[in-house]
Design a protein around this motif. Structure first.
Motif, short mmCIF file in Angstrom:
data_model
loop_
_atom_site.label_atom_id
_atom_site.label_comp_id
_atom_site.label_asym_id
_atom_site.label_seq_id
_atom_site.Cartn_x
_atom_site.Cartn_y
_atom_site.Cartn_z
N TYR A 130 0.82 -1.21 0.00
CA TYR A 130 0.00 0.00 0.00
C TYR A 130 0.85 1.26 0.00
O TYR A 130 0.36 2.35 -0.26
N GLY A 132 3.49 1.21 -2.00
CA GLY A 132 4.15 1.08 -3.29
C GLY A 132 5.50 0.40 -3.23
O GLY A 132 6.29 0.48 -4.17
N GLN A 244 10.37 1.63 -4.90
CA GLN A 244 9.02 2.12 -4.61
C GLN A 244 8.39 2.72 -5.86
O GLN A 244 9.02 3.48 -6.58
N VAL A 245 7.13 2.36 -6.10
CA VAL A 245 6.39 2.86 -7.26
C VAL A 245 5.17 3.61 -6.75
O VAL A 245 4.18 3.01 -6.32
N GLU A 246 5.25 4.92 -6.78
CA GLU A 246 4.17 5.73 -6.24
C GLU A 246 2.85 5.52 -6.99
O GLU A 246 1.78 5.54 -6.40
N ALA A 247 2.94 5.26 -8.30
CA ALA A 247 1.73 5.18 -9.11
C ALA A 247 0.86 3.98 -8.78
O ALA A 247 -0.33 3.98 -9.08
N CYS A 248 1.44 2.94 -8.18
CA CYS A 248 0.66 1.71 -7.95
C CYS A 248 0.10 1.62 -6.54
O CYS A 248 -0.45 0.61 -6.15
N ARG A 249 0.21 2.70 -5.77
CA ARG A 249 -0.23 2.65 -4.38
C ARG A 249 -1.75 2.63 -4.30
O ARG A 249 -2.42 3.55 -4.79
N PRO A 250 -2.34 1.61 -3.66
CA PRO A 250 -3.80 1.62 -3.44
C PRO A 250 -4.17 2.69 -2.42
O PRO A 250 -3.33 3.12 -1.62
#
Length: 261
Positions: A130, A132, A244-250
């Motif tokens: 959550y 990312g 860490q991938v900010e765009a995929c954070r639910p």
């Protein structure tokens, strides 16, 4: 129920807090159980799935507060199984990962009480996700170790050898480690981890109030103290944090987890 026909005790993982991360089986059992025995880290929104007619018993444990001893919890489970057909023992995360589910399952089985495990999504995977952060990544390491940070490092015979873990795993996911974080960081650096090793601390993962702090091993304890981070928090140590991938954070669920002090 009679003493000769005890009900079944289901050791159910409640997941990390977001009710939408409950398994289908956990959801069904919560709606149909006759008795519920539950821990501290279960949000109201999950408890609300249970029928008002269900008998409930709280057996939570909290740092610095009077806790229900494990033998008392075991006795409650036996008592409930003698009275009810379907008993849900609800635990935060997964019942077999730092949840004492194995102890309870063995206790019940020794007394000929049917017991079944319903796995849950563990916070050690869900909270970083959550935020990312993948706990494994081909570019950042092929191994990860899940470890409790709850035990006292200064006790005579600690079961967690942090210095060995520093060299044994590409990444660490530490449960219940916030209180001991200063000493954990010291031990990991003494074991060879660079002071610049990235660390992430995720508080209230998957629910309202979630926040993530990124730091280096050498200063993470000071930064979490300065930012007033509280339990429940998951600590991730290793190069995976750089992936860490900010765009995929639910989006965290609009529910609030109880905070054990």
């Amino acid at each position: 129920m009679t003493d000769h026909q005890p009900g079944t005790v289901y050791l159910v993982g409640a997941g990390p807090g977001d009710p939408e991360l409950l398994t289908v089986k956990a959801h069904r059992l919560l709606q149909t159980c006759d008795a519920l025995v539950y821990d501290s880290l279960v949000p109201k929104e999950v408890l609300d799935l249970v029928s008002p007619a269900c008998e409930r018993q709280f057996v939570g444990k909290r740092r610095g507060h009077h806790s229900v001893p494990q033998p008392s919890t075991n006795a409650v489970l036996v008592e409930m199984a003698q009275k009810h057909r379907c008993v849900v023992r609800l635990k935060g995360g997964d019942p077999f990962l730092f949840g004492r589910g194995g102890e309870e399952a063995a206790y019940l089985a020794q007394r000929q009480i049917p017991v079944e495990v319903v796995p849950g999504v563990t916070a050690g995977i869900a909270a970083p996700a959550y935020a990312g952060i993948p706990v494994t990544h081909r570019a950042a390491g092929s191994s990860v170790t899940f470890v409790t940070g709850h035990e006292e490092i200064d006790k005579r015979r600690p079961s967690v050898n942090w210095r060995s873990l520093a060299a044994a795993s590409d990444g660490l996911v530490i449960y219940m480690g916030l209180h001991n974080l200063p000493r954990i960081a010291e031990e990991l650096m003494a074991g060879g981890l660079s002071p610049e090793t990235p660390v992430a601390v995720i508080q209230q993962g998957t629910v309202a109030g979630q926040r993530c702090l990124k730091a280096q091993l050498v200063d993470v304890a000071d930064k979490t103290r300065a930012e007033a981070f509280k339990s429940p928090s998951i600590v991730v140590v290793g190069q995976v944090i750089d992936q860490q991938v900010e765009a995929c954070r639910p989006m965290p669920a609009a529910v609030t987890m109880p905070i054990p002090f």
